[in-house]
Design a protein around this motif. Structure first.
Motif, mmCIF file in Angstrom:
data_model
loop_
_atom_site.group_PDB
_atom_site.id
_atom_site.type_symbol
_atom_site.label_atom_id
_atom_site.label_comp_id
_atom_site.label_asym_id
_atom_site.label_seq_id
_atom_site.Cartn_x
_atom_site.Cartn_y
_atom_site.Cartn_z
ATOM 1 N N VAL A 118 11.668 6.189 -3.946
ATOM 2 C CA VAL A 118 11.999 5.520 -2.689
ATOM 3 C C VAL A 118 10.816 4.701 -2.176
ATOM 4 O O VAL A 118 10.965 3.545 -1.770
ATOM 5 N N CYS A 119 9.626 5.287 -2.220
ATOM 6 C CA CYS A 119 8.430 4.586 -1.730
ATOM 7 C C CYS A 119 8.170 3.316 -2.541
ATOM 8 O O CYS A 119 7.845 2.259 -1.981
ATOM 9 N N ALA A 120 8.314 3.407 -3.857
ATOM 10 C CA ALA A 120 8.078 2.243 -4.709
ATOM 11 C C ALA A 120 9.120 1.158 -4.451
ATOM 12 O O ALA A 120 8.794 -0.037 -4.420
ATOM 13 N N GLU A 121 10.356 1.563 -4.240
ATOM 14 C CA GLU A 121 11.425 0.598 -3.990
ATOM 15 C C GLU A 121 11.194 -0.152 -2.685
ATOM 16 O O GLU A 121 11.369 -1.380 -2.616
ATOM 17 N N VAL A 122 10.798 0.568 -1.646
ATOM 18 C CA VAL A 122 10.537 -0.082 -0.360
ATOM 19 C C VAL A 122 9.306 -0.976 -0.451
ATOM 20 O O VAL A 122 9.286 -2.083 0.096
ATOM 21 N N ALA A 123 8.278 -0.519 -1.156
ATOM 22 C CA ALA A 123 7.040 -1.296 -1.273
ATOM 23 C C ALA A 123 7.271 -2.635 -1.956
ATOM 24 O O ALA A 123 6.564 -3.608 -1.680
ATOM 25 N N ARG A 124 8.269 -2.705 -2.854
ATOM 26 C CA ARG A 124 8.536 -3.963 -3.555
ATOM 27 C C ARG A 124 8.995 -5.055 -2.601
ATOM 28 O O ARG A 124 8.736 -6.235 -2.831
ATOM 29 N N THR A 125 9.683 -4.678 -1.530
ATOM 30 C CA THR A 125 10.173 -5.671 -0.569
ATOM 31 C C THR A 125 9.350 -5.694 0.724
ATOM 32 O O THR A 125 9.591 -6.536 1.578
ATOM 33 N N CYS A 126 8.426 -4.767 0.840
ATOM 34 C CA CYS A 126 7.535 -4.729 2.011
ATOM 35 C C CYS A 126 6.094 -4.681 1.512
ATOM 36 O O CYS A 126 5.469 -3.606 1.494
ATOM 37 N N PRO A 127 5.544 -5.827 1.083
ATOM 38 C CA PRO A 127 4.220 -5.824 0.442
ATOM 39 C C PRO A 127 3.088 -5.348 1.343
ATOM 40 O O PRO A 127 2.037 -4.940 0.847
ATOM 41 N N GLY A 128 3.264 -5.375 2.656
ATOM 42 C CA GLY A 128 2.217 -4.908 3.559
ATOM 43 C C GLY A 128 2.234 -3.409 3.778
ATOM 44 O O GLY A 128 1.418 -2.865 4.526
ATOM 45 N N LEU A 129 3.157 -2.718 3.111
ATOM 46 C CA LEU A 129 3.317 -1.279 3.311
ATOM 47 C C LEU A 129 2.369 -0.501 2.399
ATOM 48 O O LEU A 129 2.359 -0.688 1.192
ATOM 49 N N ASP A 130 1.580 0.382 3.003
ATOM 50 C CA ASP A 130 0.656 1.244 2.254
ATOM 51 C C ASP A 130 1.048 2.693 2.548
ATOM 52 O O ASP A 130 0.768 3.215 3.619
ATOM 53 N N VAL A 131 1.740 3.326 1.584
ATOM 54 C CA VAL A 131 2.239 4.685 1.781
ATOM 55 C C VAL A 131 1.406 5.656 0.971
ATOM 56 O O VAL A 131 1.164 5.441 -0.219
ATOM 57 N N ARG A 132 0.978 6.723 1.602
ATOM 58 C CA ARG A 132 0.216 7.766 0.913
ATOM 59 C C ARG A 132 0.869 9.113 1.174
ATOM 60 O O ARG A 132 1.243 9.428 2.298
ATOM 61 N N MET A 133 0.989 9.900 0.111
ATOM 62 C CA MET A 133 1.631 11.210 0.211
ATOM 63 C C MET A 133 0.620 12.283 0.568
ATOM 64 O O MET A 133 -0.442 12.391 -0.040
ATOM 65 N N GLY A 134 0.979 13.082 1.567
ATOM 66 C CA GLY A 134 0.189 14.260 1.873
ATOM 67 C C GLY A 134 0.643 15.423 1.007
ATOM 68 O O GLY A 134 1.641 15.335 0.286
ATOM 69 N N PRO A 135 -0.053 16.542 1.058
ATOM 70 C CA PRO A 135 0.310 17.693 0.230
ATOM 71 C C PRO A 135 1.499 18.454 0.797
ATOM 72 O O PRO A 135 1.765 18.415 2.002
#
Length: 316
Positions: A118-135
């Motif tokens: 999901v994160c990768a799919e959204v990032a493809r259309t939202c290039p300014g998005l920087d998502v990092r997963m917590g534990p």
């Protein structure tokens, strides 16, 4: 006066350079079709905001909606994809920094596969998005999260013992059950730690998942006797039993009248266990909320430490 203004502006620039970009947090649960689970997650997100001053958006991996009203506690649950897109849109031309905070016990398959997808799919259309997963909770704070979960579970067991006047009960650590050995390992680790914490106050402590998925091979690495089987095999049906509810949310399994409650009712009705009691949900424990606060603050401290100083970026 001009020198004073210039000095003030220079100080403001240097100070802002040492601050990490403003980060939004997504409190992420697996998801449920039951409204109490969404209400619980929204309440927890609100508590985290009050405790830390951070902005926290609740969301689901599964069973979420893309409705604009999903962020409300009494609205439909918000899907992770929509939460990320909304945060990216709100940032406008600026980068959108998002940290996902899993309200999940362990690294489930959903966290390992569905969330990255999901994160990768959204990032493809939202290039300014920087998502990092917590534990996840059990991996948090360099593994100390598992100790916190065990302590919270033990406290809930002793609360039931005190309330019901139970002496040396059998304690069963009950979660959903999974064919994933990673999930089974955490269940067993919590069970072993609770046994140490309770000591002689418990007759025995053992893992007892709610169900055995069809994909799980009996006798495999992930297999444990089910709660229903543990109760049916009791040699003494009058021995006190405490079922520790290692569920985070009140869905159809762990909610009022849910699958676990039906298993306990059947055990009583069939005479297998006449003195069986269940704890509150692990997700409602104050220690779990405190663990989430510690995870969020640790992430913020790490991001601040990683931000270059004005000198390192060439500013003086």
């Amino acid at each position: 006066a001009a020198h004073v203004l210039a000095a003030a502006l220079l100080g403001l620039t240097a100070a802002s350079a040492t601050q990490p970009p403003q980060t939004r947090h997504v409190l992420l649960a697996h998801g449920s079709k039951q409204s109490p689970a969404w209400a619980q997650l929204c309440h927890l997100a609100s508590r985290l905001e009050s405790d830390t001053g951070a902005r926290v958006q609740p969301a689901y991996i599964f069973f979420g909606s893309n409705s604009e009203t999903s962020s409300a506690e009494d609205g439909p649950p918000l899907a992770l994809e929509h939460a990320l897109r909304a945060l990216a849109s709100a940032a406008g031309e600026e980068p959108a920094y998002v940290r996902v905070l899993p309200f999940v016990l362990t690294q489930s398959r959903a966290l390992r596969t569905e969330v990255p997808r999901v994160c990768a799919e959204v990032a493809r259309t939202c290039p300014g998005l920087d998502v990092r997963m917590g534990p996840c909770l059990s991996d948090a704070l360099d593994g100390a999260g598992l100790d916190v979960l065990a302590e919270a579970t033990a406290m809930q067991v002793t609360d039931v013992m005190r309330k019901e006047g139970l002496q040396r009960p059998l304690v069963y650590i009950c979660d959903h059950g999974s064919a994933d050995h990673v999930v089974a390992r955490v269940r067993r680790s919590i069970s072993a730690r609770v046994e140490v914490i309770l000591g002689d106050a418990a007759r025995a402590v053992a893992p007892a998942p709610m169900e055995r998925p069809s994909s799980l091979v009996q006798g495999s690495e992930a297999d444990d006797p089910l709660l229903e089987e543990r109760l049916a095999d009791l040699a003494d049906t009058t021995v006190p039993v405490v079922v520790a509810m290692c569920f985070l949310s009140p869905g159809r399994h762990a909610g009022a009248g849910g699958d676990v409650a039906q298993i306990l009712d059947a055990a009583r009705a069939e005479g297998h266990a006449s003195r069986v009691h269940a704890t509150k949900l692990l997700g409602d424990a104050e220690l779990v909320r405190s663990l989430l606060v510690d995870i969020l603050r640790a992430a913020s401290d790490a991001e601040l430490a990683a931000t270059p100083s004005p000198t390192a970026t060439g500013r003086t």
